[in-house]
Each structure stands twice: as structure tokens, then as C-alpha cells.
Design a protein around this motif. Structure first.
Motif, PDB file in Angstrom:
ATOM      1  N   THR A 128       0.004  -8.716 -19.331  1.00  0.00           N
ATOM      2  CA  THR A 128      -0.796  -9.321 -18.098  1.00  0.00           C
ATOM      3  C   THR A 128      -0.225  -8.973 -16.993  1.00  0.00           C
ATOM      4  OG1 THR A 128      -1.022 -11.328 -19.583  1.00  0.00           O
ATOM      5  CG2 THR A 128      -1.352 -11.728 -17.165  1.00  0.00           C
ATOM      6  N   TRP A 129      -1.087  -8.588 -15.937  1.00  0.00           N
ATOM      7  CA  TRP A 129      -0.518  -8.150 -14.662  1.00  0.00           C
ATOM      8  C   TRP A 129      -1.433  -8.626 -13.540  1.00  0.00           C
ATOM      9  CZ3 TRP A 129       3.277  -5.225 -15.607  1.00  0.00           C
ATOM     10  CH2 TRP A 129       3.379  -4.605 -16.940  1.00  0.00           C
ATOM     11  N   PHE A 130      -0.902  -8.626 -12.238  1.00  0.00           N
ATOM     12  CA  PHE A 130      -1.459  -9.189 -10.888  1.00  0.00           C
ATOM     13  C   PHE A 130      -2.826  -8.087 -10.977  1.00  0.00           C
ATOM     14  CE2 PHE A 130      -2.722  -9.727  -6.608  1.00  0.00           C
ATOM     15  CZ  PHE A 130      -2.326 -11.272  -6.581  1.00  0.00           C
ATOM     16  N   PRO A 131      -3.982  -8.608 -10.652  1.00  0.00           N
ATOM     17  CA  PRO A 131      -5.132  -7.707 -10.470  1.00  0.00           C
ATOM     18  C   PRO A 131      -5.051  -6.717  -9.529  1.00  0.00           C
ATOM     19  CG  PRO A 131      -5.515 -10.048  -9.514  1.00  0.00           C
ATOM     20  CD  PRO A 131      -4.290 -10.181 -10.312  1.00  0.00           C
ATOM     21  N   GLU A 132      -5.544  -5.701  -9.520  1.00  0.00           N
ATOM     22  CA  GLU A 132      -5.745  -4.617  -8.418  1.00  0.00           C
ATOM     23  C   GLU A 132      -6.626  -5.339  -7.159  1.00  0.00           C
ATOM     24  OE1 GLU A 132      -4.713  -1.567  -8.200  1.00  0.00           O
ATOM     25  OE2 GLU A 132      -3.580  -1.938 -10.032  1.00  0.00           O
ATOM     26  N   PHE A 133      -6.304  -5.128  -6.245  1.00  0.00           N
ATOM     27  CA  PHE A 133      -7.098  -5.651  -5.018  1.00  0.00           C
ATOM     28  C   PHE A 133      -7.057  -4.565  -3.828  1.00  0.00           C
ATOM     29  CE2 PHE A 133      -2.523  -6.917  -4.323  1.00  0.00           C
ATOM     30  CZ  PHE A 133      -2.363  -6.540  -2.960  1.00  0.00           C
ATOM     31  N   PRO A 134      -8.110  -4.710  -2.918  1.00  0.00           N
ATOM     32  CA  PRO A 134      -8.370  -3.529  -1.546  1.00  0.00           C
ATOM     33  C   PRO A 134      -7.038  -3.791  -0.869  1.00  0.00           C
ATOM     34  CG  PRO A 134     -10.223  -5.223  -1.646  1.00  0.00           C
ATOM     35  CD  PRO A 134      -9.204  -5.457  -3.032  1.00  0.00           C
ATOM     36  N   GLU A 135      -6.133  -3.099  -0.820  1.00  0.00           N
ATOM     37  CA  GLU A 135      -5.065  -3.440  -0.076  1.00  0.00           C
ATOM     38  C   GLU A 135      -5.339  -3.219   1.536  1.00  0.00           C
ATOM     39  OE1 GLU A 135      -1.134  -1.766  -0.935  1.00  0.00           O
ATOM     40  OE2 GLU A 135      -1.708  -1.700  -3.131  1.00  0.00           O
ATOM     41  N   THR A 136      -6.527  -2.347   1.690  1.00  0.00           N
ATOM     42  CA  THR A 136      -6.839  -1.907   3.143  1.00  0.00           C
ATOM     43  C   THR A 136      -7.656  -3.090   3.793  1.00  0.00           C
ATOM     44  OG1 THR A 136      -9.003  -0.923   2.278  1.00  0.00           O
ATOM     45  CG2 THR A 136      -7.052   0.513   2.830  1.00  0.00           C
ATOM     46  N   ASP A 137      -7.877  -4.094   2.894  1.00  0.00           N
ATOM     47  CA  ASP A 137      -8.570  -5.487   3.337  1.00  0.00           C
ATOM     48  C   ASP A 137      -7.427  -6.385   3.750  1.00  0.00           C
ATOM     49  OD1 ASP A 137     -11.020  -4.254   2.607  1.00  0.00           O
ATOM     50  OD2 ASP A 137     -11.398  -5.556   1.004  1.00  0.00           O
ATOM     51  N   TRP A 138      -6.140  -6.147   3.557  1.00  0.00           N
ATOM     52  CA  TRP A 138      -5.196  -7.075   3.835  1.00  0.00           C
ATOM     53  C   TRP A 138      -4.310  -6.603   4.969  1.00  0.00           C
ATOM     54  CZ3 TRP A 138      -5.353 -11.938   1.843  1.00  0.00           C
ATOM     55  CH2 TRP A 138      -6.162 -12.112   0.763  1.00  0.00           C
ATOM     56  N   LYS A 139      -3.720  -7.394   5.671  1.00  0.00           N
ATOM     57  CA  LYS A 139      -2.430  -6.923   6.766  1.00  0.00           C
ATOM     58  C   LYS A 139      -1.206  -7.617   6.099  1.00  0.00           C
ATOM     59  CE  LYS A 139      -1.138  -8.915  10.625  1.00  0.00           C
ATOM     60  NZ  LYS A 139      -1.605  -9.719  11.970  1.00  0.00           N
ATOM     61  N   LEU A 140      -0.240  -6.705   6.170  1.00  0.00           N
ATOM     62  CA  LEU A 140       1.171  -7.069   5.719  1.00  0.00           C
ATOM     63  C   LEU A 140       1.850  -7.793   6.927  1.00  0.00           C
ATOM     64  CD1 LEU A 140       3.647  -6.879   3.669  1.00  0.00           C
ATOM     65  CD2 LEU A 140       4.259  -4.828   4.876  1.00  0.00           C
ATOM     66  N   ALA A 141       2.122  -9.036   6.685  1.00  0.00           N
ATOM     67  CA  ALA A 141       2.671 -10.110   7.811  1.00  0.00           C
ATOM     68  C   ALA A 141       4.237  -9.638   7.838  1.00  0.00           C
ATOM     69  CB  ALA A 141       2.266 -11.360   7.531  1.00  0.00           C
ATOM     70  N   SER A 142       4.959  -9.745   6.853  1.00  0.00           N
ATOM     71  CA  SER A 142       6.372  -9.513   6.432  1.00  0.00           C
ATOM     72  C   SER A 142       6.849  -8.883   5.377  1.00  0.00           C
ATOM     73  CB  SER A 142       7.119 -11.014   6.901  1.00  0.00           C
ATOM     74  OG  SER A 142       6.831 -11.502   5.668  1.00  0.00           O
ATOM     75  N   ARG A 143       7.999  -8.345   5.508  1.00  0.00           N
ATOM     76  CA  ARG A 143       8.586  -7.799   3.917  1.00  0.00           C
ATOM     77  C   ARG A 143       9.850  -8.061   4.202  1.00  0.00           C
ATOM     78  NH1 ARG A 143       6.935  -2.856   0.590  1.00  0.00           N
ATOM     79  NH2 ARG A 143       5.083  -3.074   1.899  1.00  0.00           N
ATOM     80  N   GLU A 144      10.656  -8.272   3.077  1.00  0.00           N
ATOM     81  CA  GLU A 144      12.021  -8.754   3.137  1.00  0.00           C
ATOM     82  C   GLU A 144      12.681  -8.111   2.057  1.00  0.00           C
ATOM     83  OE1 GLU A 144      12.685 -12.902   2.936  1.00  0.00           O
ATOM     84  OE2 GLU A 144      11.181 -13.348   4.399  1.00  0.00           O
ATOM     85  N   GLY A 145      14.066  -7.840   1.841  1.00  0.00           N
ATOM     86  CA  GLY A 145      14.829  -7.236   0.573  1.00  0.00           C
ATOM     87  C   GLY A 145      14.700  -5.765   0.390  1.00  0.00           C
ATOM     88  N   PRO A 146      15.263  -5.539  -0.667  1.00  0.00           N
ATOM     89  CA  PRO A 146      15.363  -4.041  -1.233  1.00  0.00           C
ATOM     90  C   PRO A 146      13.723  -3.601  -1.015  1.00  0.00           C
ATOM     91  CG  PRO A 146      16.538  -5.484  -2.568  1.00  0.00           C
ATOM     92  CD  PRO A 146      15.586  -6.307  -1.684  1.00  0.00           C
ATOM     93  N   GLY A 147      13.619  -2.188  -0.770  1.00  0.00           N
ATOM     94  CA  GLY A 147      12.384  -1.614  -0.809  1.00  0.00           C
ATOM     95  C   GLY A 147      11.618  -2.165   0.587  1.00  0.00           C
ATOM     96  N   LYS A 148      12.233  -2.685   1.518  1.00  0.00           N
ATOM     97  CA  LYS A 148      11.747  -3.015   2.777  1.00  0.00           C
ATOM     98  C   LYS A 148      11.351  -1.477   3.488  1.00  0.00           C
ATOM     99  CE  LYS A 148      12.583  -5.576   6.854  1.00  0.00           C
ATOM    100  NZ  LYS A 148      13.412  -6.650   7.489  1.00  0.00           N
ATOM    101  N   ARG A 149      10.285  -1.580   4.002  1.00  0.00           N
ATOM    102  CA  ARG A 149       9.862  -0.071   4.775  1.00  0.00           C
ATOM    103  C   ARG A 149       9.582  -0.461   6.047  1.00  0.00           C
ATOM    104  NH1 ARG A 149       6.208   1.838  -0.051  1.00  0.00           N
ATOM    105  NH2 ARG A 149       7.478   1.322  -1.570  1.00  0.00           N
TER     106      ARG A 149
END
Length: 106
Positions: free
Chosen positions: A85-106
Motif C-alpha cells: 500500500t502506497w500514498f497515491p500519485e498526485f500532480p505535484e505541480t498543482d501544489w505549493k510547498l509551504a515548508s520542509r523540515e529535517g533531513p533531505g531539506k532542499r
């Protein structure tokens, strides 16, 4: 949340209203309420300020595909796991990243 997700949990956060989605009209969810559809659950929630969809994968996919979601809180785990079971694919271009924390932060 979906019935399988509900059944997989050992305990719930206190003070949270839980509505379990199930096609089984005879399913009893203890202190939680049940709804036959995501739309019915949203109506049951009434004028709550913020609603959380707590999975599983089928429920997430349904909410995203029907444009019922305006915010996603995602936790990305940088590892490989066996699973079915996996989180479904979604059109990432339709979303705005508001914040990112922790390892892998870009």
C-alpha cells in the motif's frame, strides 16, 4: 479514515472525533461514527474548522481525485520498505510547498 486503517490502530488521540468510512452498514466502530462515503463523512463533520483525512490509500486517492483536499501534511521517509500500500500519485505541480523540515531539506 477507512475501516482497515481504523482496525489497524491500537489507540487514538484523545479529544478527536473519528468518522470511519465503510461500505459495511453493519460495521460497529466502538466510539467512532461511521459513514458510507467520504462526502457523507464531510457533511457529518459539519462546521469543524479543519478536517483530517487519515487514510488509507484508497481514501487519500478518493479525496485527491475529487478535489476535496486543499492542504497535505506529508512525511517522506527516505528508505525502501516492502509493502503493498502506497500514498497515491498526485500532480505535484498543482501544489505549493509551504515548508520542509529535517533531513533531505532542499
Amino acid at each position: 479514515m477507512g475501516r482497515k486503517t481504523y482496525e489497524s490502530l491500537q489507540k487514538f488521540l484523545e479529544g478527536r472525533r473519528i468518522i470511519v468510512l465503510t461500505r459495511d452498514s453493519s460495521f460497529q466502530a466502538g466510539e467512532a461514527e461511521t459513514a458510507a462515503s467520504l462526502e457523507k463523512a464531510i457533511i457529518m463533520a459539519g462546521d469543524e474548522e479543519e478536517l483530517f483525512i487519515a487514510g488509507g490509500a484508497e481514501i487519500y486517492a478518493l479525496a485527491i481525485s475529487r478535489d476535496l483536499v486543499d492542504t497535505m501534511y506529508l512525511t517522506l521517509v527516505h528508505d525502501n520498505f516492502d509493502g503493498d500500500t502506497w500514498f497515491p500519485e498526485f500532480p505535484e505541480t498543482d501544489w505549493k510547498l509551504a515548508s520542509r523540515e529535517g533531513p533531505g531539506k532542499r
